[in-house]
Write a protein that holds these residues in place. Sequence first.
Motif, PDB file in Angstrom:
ATOM      1  N   ARG A   1       0.833  -1.203   0.000  1.00 12.74           N
ATOM      2  CA  ARG A   1       0.000   0.000   0.000  1.00 12.74           C
ATOM      3  C   ARG A   1       0.868   1.254   0.000  1.00 12.74           C
ATOM      4  O   ARG A   1       0.602   2.222  -0.724  1.00 12.74           O
ATOM      5  CB  ARG A   1      -0.944  -0.025   1.210  1.00 12.74           C
TER       6      ARG A   1
ATOM      7  N   ARG B   1     -14.121  14.179   2.727  1.00 13.12           N
ATOM      8  CA  ARG B   1     -12.765  13.738   3.059  1.00 13.12           C
ATOM      9  C   ARG B   1     -11.903  13.631   1.810  1.00 13.12           C
ATOM     10  O   ARG B   1     -10.744  14.020   1.794  1.00 13.12           O
ATOM     11  CB  ARG B   1     -12.838  12.369   3.748  1.00 13.12           C
TER      12      ARG B   1
ATOM     13  N   LYS C   1      -2.706   6.410   1.452  1.00 14.10           N
ATOM     14  CA  LYS C   1      -2.573   6.862   2.846  1.00 14.10           C
ATOM     15  C   LYS C   1      -1.621   8.046   2.950  1.00 14.10           C
ATOM     16  O   LYS C   1      -0.483   7.903   3.395  1.00 14.10           O
ATOM     17  CB  LYS C   1      -2.120   5.687   3.717  1.00 14.10           C
TER      18      LYS C   1
ATOM     19  N   TYR D   1      -5.628  13.283   6.405  1.00 17.01           N
ATOM     20  CA  TYR D   1      -5.960  13.456   7.814  1.00 17.01           C
ATOM     21  C   TYR D   1      -6.158  14.935   8.132  1.00 17.01           C
ATOM     22  O   TYR D   1      -7.062  15.301   8.872  1.00 17.01           O
ATOM     23  CB  TYR D   1      -4.889  12.795   8.689  1.00 17.01           C
TER      24      TYR D   1
ATOM     25  N   GLU E   1     -16.643   5.807   3.948  1.00 15.65           N
ATOM     26  CA  GLU E   1     -15.969   5.236   5.117  1.00 15.65           C
ATOM     27  C   GLU E   1     -15.943   6.250   6.250  1.00 15.65           C
ATOM     28  O   GLU E   1     -16.308   7.405   6.077  1.00 15.65           O
ATOM     29  CB  GLU E   1     -14.563   4.760   4.768  1.00 15.65           C
TER      30      GLU E   1
ATOM     31  N   ALA F   1     -13.638   8.457   9.061  1.00 13.01           N
ATOM     32  CA  ALA F   1     -12.457   9.280   8.797  1.00 13.01           C
ATOM     33  C   ALA F   1     -11.162   8.478   8.757  1.00 13.01           C
ATOM     34  O   ALA F   1     -10.283   8.734   7.938  1.00 13.01           O
ATOM     35  CB  ALA F   1     -12.349  10.382   9.836  1.00 13.01           C
ATOM     36  N   THR F   2     -11.038   7.505   9.635  1.00 15.50           N
ATOM     37  CA  THR F   2      -9.781   6.758   9.712  1.00 15.50           C
ATOM     38  C   THR F   2     -10.010   5.251   9.699  1.00 15.50           C
ATOM     39  O   THR F   2      -9.128   4.479  10.062  1.00 15.50           O
ATOM     40  CB  THR F   2      -9.025   7.118  11.017  1.00 15.50           C
ATOM     41  N   SER F   3     -11.203   4.836   9.290  1.00 16.23           N
ATOM     42  CA  SER F   3     -11.484   3.395   9.274  1.00 16.23           C
ATOM     43  C   SER F   3     -12.586   3.072   8.268  1.00 16.23           C
ATOM     44  O   SER F   3     -13.434   3.920   7.976  1.00 16.23           O
ATOM     45  CB  SER F   3     -11.868   2.920  10.673  1.00 16.23           C
TER      46      SER F   3
ATOM     47  N   SER G   1      -8.347  -0.786   3.355  1.00 15.07           N
ATOM     48  CA  SER G   1      -7.932  -1.180   4.706  1.00 15.07           C
ATOM     49  C   SER G   1      -7.474  -2.637   4.751  1.00 15.07           C
ATOM     50  O   SER G   1      -8.165  -3.527   4.256  1.00 15.07           O
ATOM     51  CB  SER G   1      -9.123  -0.977   5.653  1.00 15.07           C
ATOM     52  N   VAL G   2      -6.328  -2.866   5.357  1.00 16.71           N
ATOM     53  CA  VAL G   2      -5.816  -4.236   5.519  1.00 16.71           C
ATOM     54  C   VAL G   2      -6.736  -5.005   6.474  1.00 16.71           C
ATOM     55  O   VAL G   2      -6.991  -6.193   6.291  1.00 16.71           O
ATOM     56  CB  VAL G   2      -4.358  -4.226   6.030  1.00 16.71           C
ATOM     57  N   THR G   3      -7.256  -4.313   7.479  1.00 13.05           N
ATOM     58  CA  THR G   3      -8.169  -4.962   8.433  1.00 13.05           C
ATOM     59  C   THR G   3      -9.434  -5.435   7.716  1.00 13.05           C
ATOM     60  O   THR G   3      -9.903  -6.555   7.942  1.00 13.05           O
ATOM     61  CB  THR G   3      -8.551  -3.982   9.560  1.00 13.05           C
TER      62      THR G   3
ATOM     63  N   THR H   1      -6.578  -0.956  11.819  1.00 14.36           N
ATOM     64  CA  THR H   1      -5.533  -1.608  12.611  1.00 14.36           C
ATOM     65  C   THR H   1      -5.574  -1.266  14.106  1.00 14.36           C
ATOM     66  O   THR H   1      -5.459  -2.147  14.945  1.00 14.36           O
ATOM     67  CB  THR H   1      -4.147  -1.211  12.051  1.00 14.36           C
TER      68      THR H   1
HETATM   69  C1  LIG Z   1      -5.448   3.658   7.677  1.00 17.24           C
HETATM   70  C2  LIG Z   1      -6.857   3.884   7.277  1.00 17.24           C
HETATM   71  C3  LIG Z   1      -7.844   2.890   7.408  1.00 17.24           C
HETATM   72  C4  LIG Z   1      -7.571   1.555   8.055  1.00 17.24           C
HETATM   73  O1  LIG Z   1      -6.670   0.769   7.357  1.00 17.24           O
HETATM   74  P1  LIG Z   1      -6.007  -0.491   8.064  1.00 17.24           P
HETATM   75  O2  LIG Z   1      -5.018  -0.986   7.066  1.00 17.24           O
HETATM   76  O3  LIG Z   1      -7.083  -1.465   8.324  1.00 17.24           O
HETATM   77  O4  LIG Z   1      -5.383  -0.006   9.320  1.00 17.24           O
HETATM   78  C5  LIG Z   1      -9.117   3.175   6.961  1.00 17.24           C
HETATM   79  N1  LIG Z   1      -9.440   4.371   6.427  1.00 17.24           N
HETATM   80  C6  LIG Z   1      -8.530   5.355   6.307  1.00 17.24           C
HETATM   81  C7  LIG Z   1      -8.960   6.642   5.713  1.00 17.24           C
HETATM   82  C8  LIG Z   1      -7.221   5.141   6.723  1.00 17.24           C
HETATM   83  O5  LIG Z   1      -6.336   6.143   6.601  1.00 17.24           O
END
Ligand SMILES: *Cc1c(COP(=O)(O)O)cnc(C)c1O
Length: 337
Positions: free
Chosen positions: A80, A173, A183, A188, A219, A221-223, A245-247, A283
């Motif tokens: 990524r 966003r 990323k 952010y 999604e 903001a951060t997940s 997202s890897v998760t 994550t």
């Molecule tokens: C980092 C991030 C995620 C989660 O990604 P993971 O690889 O699961 O940690 C989701 N959305 C955004 C906008 C991110 O920056």
Amino acid sequence: MQNIDWKSLGFKYMNTHCHIRYVWRDGAWDKGELVSEPYLNMHIAAACLHYGQAAFEGLKAFRCKDGKARIFRPQANGERMFKTARRTCMAQVPVELFVDAVKRVVKANEDYLPPFGTGGSMYIRPLLIGSGAQIGVAPADEYTFIVMVMPVGPYYKGGLKPVRAIILDEYDRAAPQGMGDVKVAGNYAASLFAHETAKHAGYPVELYLDAKTHTLVEEFATSNFIGIKPDGTYVTPDSHSVLPSVTNKTLKQIAADLGMKVEVRPIPFEEIATFSEIAACGTAVVVTPVCEITRGSTVLKISGPDACGPVLQKLYETVQGIQYGELPDTHGWCVEV
Ligand SMILES: *Cc1c(COP(=O)(O)O)cnc(C)c1O
């Protein structure tokens, strides 16, 4: 072993022995070195400071049941970051170098890895920045790649706690052809104001709809967004401006392994009301159950506010079981240090 109260760790920066640092100049990365001072001496005209050439990653290492230290899916994060670097015209870190860097820095700080059974883990934060001086708008001629690590606690002490989410239609966003799928640090910065607004209004997370039409779920903001239908189907949005997202990728695979149906497709806002469980996944927390989503005067209730739904709970326990080496790692996700 460090003298740390492992059970009271939160999710915040902590100094460890060292980070690892590589520099790219004249077309090549150097061999990398472990640096104990947590400071960079940087040029005031560095491209990352002025023009946003900055990308990061987030992954974790775990002390497993058998006593070994393992990193969860580092190749996926390396791949990524490789794509993110290309999109922002930065020097790309080869995936092997990325994985090696992560292993080296985890190894060098192994005594900061929370012991098995404490619920803690080691958060790994790779960072790639344009460190070369640049005043005319152009990619930098020098890049710095850093990997720092720190012990973190379980996000939820005492079980997964559902949270309330809000949609703030006045902020986006990521643009449809923008950088939502990579990323970069700037994503952010773009979401901080909305995040603070949501937080002050009493909502720990904010959900974004697609920037163009505001009709489709994207999604948090951060997940990533995941929804579970009453029949057990796992649904997650298909969109160019969602960060892969890897998760989410991991959970989709686990859901399929558990015999659940997995759908990656557009999710209209109206469909939210039809899910029996919704979560934000990433994550840092794995899954955060969402019990309620507010948009203007509309409040959509998903589940009770006290407990996580059974499907998300099962998915969460399975990921954690694999990460801590309590369940078989059938996909070869865990990399021994
Ligand atoms: C980092 C991030 C995620 C989660 O990604 P993971 O690889 O699961 O940690 C989701 N959305 C955004 C906008 C991110 O920056």
